[in-house]
Design an enzyme around this catalytic site. Structure first.
Site, PDB file in Angstrom:
ATOM      1  N   CYS A  74     -12.080 -29.223   0.118  1.00 19.63           N
ATOM      2  CA  CYS A  74     -11.684 -30.192   1.143  1.00 19.63           C
ATOM      3  C   CYS A  74     -10.669 -29.624   2.132  1.00 19.63           C
ATOM      4  O   CYS A  74     -10.358 -30.262   3.133  1.00 19.63           O
ATOM      5  CB  CYS A  74     -11.146 -31.462   0.489  1.00 19.63           C
ATOM      6  SG  CYS A  74      -9.542 -31.245  -0.278  1.00 19.63           S
ATOM      7  N   ARG A 103       0.795  -1.227   0.000  1.00 24.84           N
ATOM      8  CA  ARG A 103       0.000   0.000   0.000  1.00 24.84           C
ATOM      9  C   ARG A 103       0.827   1.275   0.000  1.00 24.84           C
ATOM     10  O   ARG A 103       0.281   2.364  -0.058  1.00 24.84           O
ATOM     11  CB  ARG A 103      -0.925   0.022   1.237  1.00 24.84           C
ATOM     12  CG  ARG A 103      -1.949  -1.067   1.203  1.00 24.84           C
ATOM     13  CD  ARG A 103      -2.649  -1.196   2.553  1.00 24.84           C
ATOM     14  NE  ARG A 103      -3.392  -2.444   2.620  1.00 24.84           N
ATOM     15  CZ  ARG A 103      -4.646  -2.578   2.219  1.00 24.84           C
ATOM     16  NH1 ARG A 103      -5.295  -1.557   1.758  1.00 24.84           N
ATOM     17  NH2 ARG A 103      -5.236  -3.752   2.302  1.00 24.84           N
ATOM     18  N   HIS A 150      -4.286 -12.551   7.928  1.00 26.36           N
ATOM     19  CA  HIS A 150      -4.597 -12.532   6.492  1.00 26.36           C
ATOM     20  C   HIS A 150      -4.115 -13.782   5.767  1.00 26.36           C
ATOM     21  O   HIS A 150      -4.038 -13.796   4.550  1.00 26.36           O
ATOM     22  CB  HIS A 150      -4.006 -11.275   5.847  1.00 26.36           C
ATOM     23  CG  HIS A 150      -4.593 -10.005   6.409  1.00 26.36           C
ATOM     24  ND1 HIS A 150      -3.886  -8.842   6.573  1.00 26.36           N
ATOM     25  CD2 HIS A 150      -5.839  -9.735   6.876  1.00 26.36           C
ATOM     26  CE1 HIS A 150      -4.668  -7.906   7.103  1.00 26.36           C
ATOM     27  NE2 HIS A 150      -5.853  -8.426   7.303  1.00 26.36           N
ATOM     28  N   CYS A 194      -6.879 -29.297  -7.084  1.00 29.93           N
ATOM     29  CA  CYS A 194      -6.738 -30.205  -5.946  1.00 29.93           C
ATOM     30  C   CYS A 194      -6.713 -31.637  -6.481  1.00 29.93           C
ATOM     31  O   CYS A 194      -7.548 -32.007  -7.309  1.00 29.93           O
ATOM     32  CB  CYS A 194      -7.917 -30.018  -4.990  1.00 29.93           C
ATOM     33  SG  CYS A 194      -7.917 -31.208  -3.626  1.00 29.93           S
ATOM     34  N   GLN A 213      -0.329  -9.096  10.235  1.00 24.45           N
ATOM     35  CA  GLN A 213      -1.179  -8.840   9.070  1.00 24.45           C
ATOM     36  C   GLN A 213      -0.474  -9.325   7.809  1.00 24.45           C
ATOM     37  O   GLN A 213      -1.042  -9.300   6.730  1.00 24.45           O
ATOM     38  CB  GLN A 213      -1.440  -7.334   8.937  1.00 24.45           C
ATOM     39  CG  GLN A 213      -2.107  -6.736  10.161  1.00 24.45           C
ATOM     40  CD  GLN A 213      -2.022  -5.211  10.154  1.00 24.45           C
ATOM     41  OE1 GLN A 213      -2.836  -4.534   9.540  1.00 24.45           O
ATOM     42  NE2 GLN A 213      -1.019  -4.668  10.821  1.00 24.45           N
ATOM     43  N   CYS A 237     -10.228 -33.383  -5.251  1.00 22.16           N
ATOM     44  CA  CYS A 237     -11.559 -33.023  -5.758  1.00 22.16           C
ATOM     45  C   CYS A 237     -11.533 -32.222  -7.040  1.00 22.16           C
ATOM     46  O   CYS A 237     -12.585 -31.776  -7.493  1.00 22.16           O
ATOM     47  CB  CYS A 237     -12.392 -32.346  -4.677  1.00 22.16           C
ATOM     48  SG  CYS A 237     -11.491 -31.435  -3.457  1.00 22.16           S
ATOM     49  N   ASN A 288       7.742   2.394  14.210  1.00 24.83           N
ATOM     50  CA  ASN A 288       7.370   2.543  12.803  1.00 24.83           C
ATOM     51  C   ASN A 288       8.205   3.655  12.167  1.00 24.83           C
ATOM     52  O   ASN A 288       8.690   4.543  12.864  1.00 24.83           O
ATOM     53  CB  ASN A 288       5.866   2.894  12.709  1.00 24.83           C
ATOM     54  CG  ASN A 288       5.291   2.590  11.344  1.00 24.83           C
ATOM     55  OD1 ASN A 288       5.460   1.496  10.820  1.00 24.83           O
ATOM     56  ND2 ASN A 288       4.633   3.561  10.742  1.00 24.83           N
TER      57      ASN A 288
END
Ligand code: ZN
Length: 248
Positions: A128, A31, A117, A150, A99, A153, A216
């Site tokens: 499955c 971002r 996330h 998969c 995150q 399936c 930060n």
């Protein structure tokens, strides 16, 4: 630094991390001003696109990977990740709520990592629940020009991350909630804590009486408001420095 040390020394710290902890590993912030979402359209990466046209989703994803100029799946942890592992081993840090989807906390041998996330290193079958390594799935997709399937399936595999428009995993939300409600302080690292719903956790912690310590590059919405202490700078330098202070 001394105030930060004394908060951490009290123990029962929970870390809350974001993209800024991984930039020193070469992973750019999606971002940020040069982030991937300035160069690629997030609307190509929604859960709706995946469900309605998995072939298009995978084609865009491979294109993005080619053009990104880096592969987050091959990144290594940096000194900020390792410092958190050391804090866990010293018994001061409990859970790490992240995150990020890069899996670098686990690669740094941290434990009790709550991935809000998901984890981009694996793909999942939405029928499955079987998991497959993403590097393998991408190789297949590249080779056959179709989504990887998969083996049980035959359904298209989805990267095991929260896509745009997708709900966060309720178990992760619950674990994160418990962690911040019970802790003594939260170490907020490399995040502006502005992306909802993950952004609620530092605020829940504060309401539950915990101290907030943030590290930060730039001031955030927490700085000078709800953070008890903000250290501005590069977390891959500050965290190791903090750690060596704690060891003295
Ligand atoms: Zn399956």
């Amino acid at each position: 630094m001394e105030r930060a040390s004394s908060i951490i020394r009290e123990g029962y710290v929970v870390a809350f991390t974001g993209a800024g902890i991984s930039t020193a590993s070469g992973i750019p912030d999606y971002r940020g001003p040069n982030g991937l979402w300035k160069r690629f359209d997030p609307r190509d990466f929604t859960i709706d696109v995946f469900l309605s046209d998995p072939k298009r989703y995978w084609a865009r994803r491979l294109e993005r990977k080619k053009n990104a100029g880096f592969d987050p799946l091959k990144a290594s942890p940096n000194p900020a990740h390792t410092a958190l592992t050391d804090l866990q081993q010293m018994g001061l840090l409990r859970e790490i709520i992240t995150q990020n989807t890069d899996g670098l906390h686990q690669k740094a041998k941290s434990t009790r990592v709550v991935e809000l996330h998901g984890n981009a290193n694996q793909c999942v079958c939405i029928d499955c629940g079987r998991k497959y390594p993403t590097l393998w799935a991408e190789e297949i997709a590249e080779k056959i020009g179709d989504p990887p399937l998969c083996s049980e399936c035959n359904r298209p595999l989805k990267p095991d991350v929260v896509l745009f428009g997708e709900q966060l995993n309720s178990l992760s939300m619950e674990l994160a909630s418990q962690a911040v409600t019970n802790c003594r302080s939260v170490l907020v690292v490399g995040t502006t804590a502005s992306v909802y719903p993950a952004s609620i956790f530092p605020r829940i912690a504060k309401r539950s009486g915990a101290k907030l310590l943030e590290i930060n590059q730039e001031p955030t919405e927490l700085t000078d408001k709800i953070a008890d202490l903000s250290i501005l700078g590069d977390c891959s330098e500050i965290l190791p420095e903090l750690l060596s202070g704690l060891r003295e």
